[in-house]
Design a protein around this motif. Structure first.
Motif, PDB file in Angstrom:
ATOM      1  N   GLY A 113      30.723  36.593  46.854  1.00  0.00           N
ATOM      2  CA  GLY A 113      30.526  36.391  45.423  1.00  0.00           C
ATOM      3  C   GLY A 113      30.885  37.602  44.590  1.00  0.00           C
ATOM      4  N   VAL A 114      30.694  38.770  45.142  1.00  0.00           N
ATOM      5  CA  VAL A 114      31.021  39.963  44.363  1.00  0.00           C
ATOM      6  C   VAL A 114      32.178  40.753  44.975  1.00  0.00           C
ATOM      7  N   ILE A 143      37.217  48.793  41.760  1.00  0.00           N
ATOM      8  CA  ILE A 143      35.965  48.177  42.217  1.00  0.00           C
ATOM      9  C   ILE A 143      35.314  47.347  41.105  1.00  0.00           C
ATOM     10  N   TYR A 144      35.094  46.100  41.410  1.00  0.00           N
ATOM     11  CA  TYR A 144      34.393  45.167  40.518  1.00  0.00           C
ATOM     12  C   TYR A 144      35.042  45.028  39.146  1.00  0.00           C
ATOM     13  N   ASN A 184      38.484  39.675  39.455  1.00  0.00           N
ATOM     14  CA  ASN A 184      38.739  38.835  40.614  1.00  0.00           C
ATOM     15  C   ASN A 184      40.236  38.642  40.771  1.00  0.00           C
ATOM     16  N   TRP A 220      41.992  36.172  41.522  1.00  0.00           N
ATOM     17  CA  TRP A 220      42.607  34.960  40.975  1.00  0.00           C
ATOM     18  C   TRP A 220      42.767  34.987  39.466  1.00  0.00           C
ATOM     19  N   GLU A 221      42.177  35.971  38.820  1.00  0.00           N
ATOM     20  CA  GLU A 221      42.355  36.066  37.370  1.00  0.00           C
ATOM     21  C   GLU A 221      43.640  36.799  37.031  1.00  0.00           C
ATOM     22  N   LYS A 267      45.990  41.086  33.423  1.00  0.00           N
ATOM     23  CA  LYS A 267      45.233  40.074  32.664  1.00  0.00           C
ATOM     24  C   LYS A 267      44.828  40.671  31.333  1.00  0.00           C
ATOM     25  N   HIS A 268      44.112  39.886  30.520  1.00  0.00           N
ATOM     26  CA  HIS A 268      43.728  40.371  29.194  1.00  0.00           C
ATOM     27  C   HIS A 268      42.895  41.651  29.298  1.00  0.00           C
ATOM     28  N   THR A 269      42.967  42.462  28.266  1.00  0.00           N
ATOM     29  CA  THR A 269      42.288  43.751  28.291  1.00  0.00           C
ATOM     30  C   THR A 269      40.776  43.596  28.323  1.00  0.00           C
ATOM     31  N   SER A 270      40.248  42.725  27.471  1.00  0.00           N
ATOM     32  CA  SER A 270      38.801  42.549  27.416  1.00  0.00           C
ATOM     33  C   SER A 270      38.533  41.198  26.779  1.00  0.00           C
TER      34      SER A 270
END
Ligand code: SF4
Ligand code: SF4
Ligand code: SF4
Ligand code: SF4
Ligand code: SF4
Ligand code: FES
Lengths: 205, 828
Positions: B99-100, B230-231, B234, B236-237, B259-262
């Motif tokens: 999960g993480v 780290i963290y 994911n 898949w994003e 991916k998008h910045t935030s």
């Protein structure tokens, strides 16, 4: 559950009967005659009279919304909630991102980072309610029973895009302490007899 | 190697004799599960999941070699039982952290657990405490580690740092009953796994290596993770943008994971860089130095108008080689139209070197590439600080020596502990700066076919040889006859009496002998070690494939022309295949496309270098330009390949093409020029959008296209000049960057922060009065600068290095072209 039997009888012909329906007029003259008849028969006033009669009686059955609200079913899927663990009060969400991934209207976004205790922490989380179709997939996929639907269905806003943030959804800590956090019974909730279906992993302790 | 036919699961496939079954299967899209094997590295047999049946016998596909007519079954009932048991073992005590976990979604443990249908667990053992380790740029979580040893293998066989190893886990022994009840291979694999965990070869707390991050890339699970990632996201994003690394001339294939910045900011941001690690290995700059994009929010019209004005006024365009081929083409077109001088000293030196080389070789480009270097078994490197000039050339050097039972010679004045650490089959020869010609003569002497070399050269080489009488000590066995008295029992009398007996024995004896030996003065000139000839003889035993890497030290050498001709002779008349390291990212492309000039005129527009008007992708000039990770275009690599790269993140400002259009050229997009790159230099008329960028399952590189090597006119003779006795003595400084730094673009990366200063080896610091952290004044005949001393354990010996990655230091000003210089270093 015994009266479920009545629904199992699918032999319609026993209970049903045909109502007597006049044949539809087929020609223009016939149609004209029907209009005239319906107009002057006074059916309209029957309806008006019923309304008037009930008004005078002051025996009102409608819910006085928004002053009054109907109780919502425990499985109703309205604005999301984020739950906490009962024992420790910590947030259940581990930031796995499955809700973000499964969301079919792509309205969940989240940011995660490593926290001081080297655990994954959700630093930002938002749902665009303007896009959410309240399908319940996020609640269903969540491995932690963290995100669920709640009963808050009022989310009208002036803008199509409007967001709910993590803090807004999270059970306030005092509510949790007061034992007021409600488990969701709908999509994603644990099914009964789950324990019996789990295969145990051998552990050598 | 010959072609053979084998049969896998009823399919006839062609492969090469000696190829591993696994590789043959993969090349033909046949799936055999495999966890621990890395293509291009040695099989470790840690996972044993690649079991197959070959001619009725169970073998491991990753280390069993294909033989003609072999019949292979990839799955039988026993094999399936083994595989399932292996996966169950891997799942024993593996925390339920998916999960993480940062690997989730691309985790081979997840994949194979599902593939083998593991839905219950039959084995257990008491877990041991396994604490997380912070190893700097890498984070190790032993709880997740499945001890496949891929990290250890890649670091040893590919990278050459040898920084990781397996260490004791300290677990209880596996219960005896399993030995009987478990499938055999699964038990053996568990037994090994249960004893080990990954640790550092150095035994220190912190990882100290060349920080390439390849170990984390190859880790099948989330045990080794890049600390910066780290963290963060994911897998898949992330959206993968295939590209070519823009930091050095290796031109590695990478993908930028974007991916998008935030939540609030939907602009793309690069979260990490990934690679096809079975076929290409990155260095730390490529892997971590991805955040050098020039963040520009809008088109600055005023600055643009000024830029166009500046171009109208200018007579010189100065630039660096961190530009695409298309941009180089634009600059060349502008030159043709307006008569600008194009100034790029480093590319000019390489261009001249290539030209001089061609005059002897008759070819426009060197013949080999790094792929062939990987396959060689005897490699020589000359004129380059290999690990920092082109990390991939270093990997090829190491990989060939480790995997092909190869050997290598490393000619460089600056001693390199990493190169020496490769093993006993590498000999470093720390010749004095400026003696590179002597090295090349020595190589000609040792390896060239003298019957084909020009006679003048043969004669000249001969002049270094002399017969010398030396006294050698030899040990011989000498027969010695002694009379010894022994006691014996007289058989007749029965009494013991002394008798004399003759006894012969062989005793070793040292004698001196005078012999005539051939002495090669070149060996002394290049400071070859005493045992050079003997070692070389050993090195050369059974060697078939020779490779020569030459680098940037030669291009700016005062006698570069002669060196180029010598290199060409060596390539032409010996078995060596030659590859040259272009000094910067696209030096090769620039030197082919642009017609370069020597000196600047009166008014200069600088592109990524200071000018009277400066265009800068670093965001510090008068007009912003996009950085290489914000551009589409092609880059020419050391492999003579024209590789496409894509824009990973957006750019909202102006680019060079806009200026060119304002000046009268006309192209909608920069990549419209890809098809126009000069065919007379070996480029092909390919549209950018048609250029592929991938590897096939058999490892074939399908990226862009390879430049055509054209034949060129040769000079009338193949004459070369004699060596001079010039040599640099005294305190010497060398212009070189530490690993992971190449230019200003790596310098701006937050993940690569490196201290700027003068680098000295630990042994140098120990034997001299200098201390790390001291500020010193470094002075040469060209100039002086003050900077801090930095202790660097990645170099050895007494040459200090000055980096170029931070232009504020302006280290180049101390040198007159050549990368070495004598200097005085004084404390202040
Ligand atoms: S699926 Fe549940 S645990 Fe995972 S990120 Fe969403 S809310 Fe958190
Ligand atoms: S390594 Fe793989 S199996 Fe283990 S926690 Fe991470 S994703 Fe899950
Ligand atoms: S750290 Fe990763 S690559 Fe290394 S042995 Fe463990 S699982 Fe394999
Ligand atoms: S980062 Fe590179 S050099 Fe360092 S341990 Fe990992 S593979 Fe080896
Ligand atoms: S800097 Fe060079 S060796 Fe490193 S990844 Fe980039 S191209 Fe490859
Ligand atoms: S891949 Fe063959 S033993 Fe692991």
């Amino acid at each position: 559950m015994s009266n479920i039997e009545q629904f199992k009888n699918r032999n319609v012909s026993e209970e049903y009967f045909l109502v007597d329906i006049e044949d539809y007029p087929t020609d223009g003259w016939g149609k004209f005659k029907r209009v005239v008849k319906r107009t002057f028969q006074g059916e309209l006033f029957v309806g008006l009279w019923v309304v008037l009669r009930e008004m005078i009686k002051f025996d009102i059955h409608t819910v006085q919304y928004p002053k009054e609200k109907m109780p919502i079913g425990p499985r109703y899927r309205a604005v999301h909630e984020m739950k906490r663990l009962w024992e420790s009060g910590t947030e259940r969400c581990i930031g796995c991102g499955l809700c973000e991934k499964i969301c079919i209207s792509d309205c969940i976004r989240m940011e995660t980072k490593i926290d001081e205790n080297s655990r994954k922490e959700v630093s930002e989380y938002s749902i665009n309610l303007g896009r959410c179709i309240f399908c319940g997939y996020c609640a269903e996929v969540c491995p932690e029973l963290a995100i669920t639907h709640g009963g808050r269905y009022e989310n009208a806003s002036e803008q199509r895009a409007h967001f709910v943030m993590y803090e807004d959804m999270l059970t306030p800590i005092d509510m949790l302490k007061a034992g007021q956090q409600q488990e969701f019974e709908g999509f994603g909730a644990i099914t009964p007899h789950e324990d019996e279906r789990v295969k145990k992993t051998p552990l050598a302790y | 190697m010959s072609n053979i036919t084998i049969n896998i699961d009823g399919r006839e496939i062609q492969t090469e004799e000696g190829e591993f079954i696994l590789n043959a299967a993969r090349a033909n899209d046949i799936f055999i599960p495999a966890i621990c094997y890395l293509t291009r590295c040695s099989p470790t047999l840690a996972c044993r999941i690649c079991l197959v049946e070959a001619d009725g016998k169970q073998v491991y596909a990753c280390n069993a070699k294909a033989k003609d007519g072999m019949n292979i079954t990839t799955s039988t009932e026993t094999i399936e039982t083994e595989r399932r048991a292996i996966m169950e073992v891997y799942d024993v005590n593996h925390p339920l952290e998916c999960g993480v976990c940062d690997q989730s979604g691309e985790c081979e443990l997840q994949n194979y657990t599902l593939e083998m249908g593991v839905d219950s667990q039959s084995y257990s053992i008491k877990d041991v405490e396994r604490k997380d380790k912070d190893w700097g740029h890498i984070h190790y979580n032993p709880g997740l580690c499945i001890v496949c040893e891929r990290c250890v293998t890649v670091c040893k066989d590919m990278i050459g740092d040898n920084a990781l190893k397996t260490v004791a886990r300290g677990a209880d022994a596996i219960e005896n009953e399993y030995k009987e009840s478990m499938p055999k291979d699964a038990y053996a694999m568990w037994n090994k796994l249960n004893k080990s965990i990954i640790g550092l070869t150095s035994g220190e707390e912190m990882l100290d290596c060349t920080s390439c991050g390849e170990c984390a890339a190859v880790c099948p699970v989330g045990a080794l993770v890049d600390t910066h990632f780290i963290y963060k996201s994911n897998a898949w994003e992330l959206h993968q943008v295939p590209a070519t690394c823009g930091h050095c001339s290796a031109g590695c294939q990478i993908t930028y994971d974007v991916k998008h910045t935030s939540i609030e900011n939907s602009d793309g941001k690069i979260y990490r860089v990934m690679n096809e690690w079975n076929y290409v290995s990155l260095c730390g700059a490529g892997r971590y130095g991805f955040d050098y994009d020039n963040k520009v929010q809008a088109k600055d019209e005023v600055a643009f108008a000024k830029a166009v004005e500046a171009f109208k006024k200018a007579d010189t365009l100065a630039f660096t080689s961190t530009i695409t081929n298309e941009e180089a083409y634009i600059l060349q077109s502008l030159k043709e139209k307006f008569g600008y001088k194009l100034v790029n000293a480093e590319a000019k030196a390489f261009q001249t070197f290539l030209k001089n080389y061609s005059e002897v070789s008759g070819t426009s480009l060197y013949g080999s590439d790094l792929t062939q270097t990987h396959a060689a078994d005897f490699i020589i490197s000359l004129g380059t600080a290999l690990k920092s000039d082109n990390p991939n050339a270093r990997y090829a050097f190491n990989n060939a020596i480790s995997m092909n039972k190869g050997a290598g010679l490393y000619f460089h004045p600056l001693k390199d502990p990493i190169i020496d650490g490769i093993g006993k089959n590498v000999m470093s020869i720390a010749h004095a700066p400026l003696t590179e010609e002597a090295v090349l003569y020595l190589l000609l002497d040792l390896f060239a076919d003298k019957s084909k070399l020009p006679t003048s050269v043969v004669e000249y080489i001969g002049s270094f040889h002399s017969l010398k009488t030396v006294t050698v000590e030899e040990t011989i066995k000498e027969k010695v006859v002694e009379i010894v008295k022994v006691k014996k029992v007289n058989e007749e009398t029965g009494e013991e009496e002394e008798v004399e007996e003759e006894k012969t024995s062989m005793v070793p004896k040292k004698i001196s002998k005078e012999v005539q030996v051939d002495e090669n003065a070149l060996l002394e000139i290049v400071d070859a070690p005493q045992n050079f000839s003997e070692s070389l003889e050993k090195f050369l035993a059974k060697k078939e494939s020779f490779s020569l890497i030459v680098g940037p030290d030669l291009y700016t050498h005062p006698n570069a022309k002669n060196l180029a001709r010598l290199v060409a002779l060596l390539e032409k008349y010996s078995a060596f295949k030659l590859v040259m390291i272009p000094s910067l990212t696209n030096t090769l492309g620039v030197s082919l496309i642009c017609d370069l000039d020597d000196a600047r005129g009166t008014y200069t527009v600088g592109y990524n270098t200071k000018g009277d008007f400066t265009l800068s992708a670093l965001g510090e000039g008068d007009l912003d330009m996009p950085a290489l990770n914000q551009q589409e275009g092609t880059l020419t690599s050391i492999d003579k390949r024209v590789n496409p790269t894509n824009a990973a993140v957006g750019y909202k400002g102006y680019e060079l093409n806009d200026i060119a259009n304002a000046l009268g050229l006309s192209a909608k997009l920069t990549i419209d020029y890809t098809v126009k790159l000069p065919a007379c230099k070996g480029f092909k008329a390919e549209l950018f959008d048609n250029l592929p960028n991938r590897y096939e399952n058999d490892g074939t590189e399908v990226r862009g296209y390879v430049l055509d090597i054209l034949s060129t006119e040769t000079s009338a003779t193949e004459s070369v000049e004699a060596i001079t006795d010039a040599k640099l003595d005294g305190t010497i400084i060398y212009l070189a960057n530490p690993v992971r730094q190449f230019s200003e673009f790596t310098n701006v990366s937050a993940n690569l922060k490196e201290e700027i200063g003068i680098y000295m080896s630990e042994s140098y610091l120990k034997t001299s009065d200098f201390n790390a952290g001291d500020t010193v004044k470094v002075k040469t005949q060209n100039g002086e600068l003050s900077t801090k001393i930095i202790s660097d354990n990645k170099i050895e010996g007494e040459i200090a290095t000055l980096p170029t990655f931070d232009s504020n230091l302006n280290s180049q000003a101390l040198f007159s072209g050549y990368r070495f210089s004598t200097a005085t270093i004084q404390g202040v």
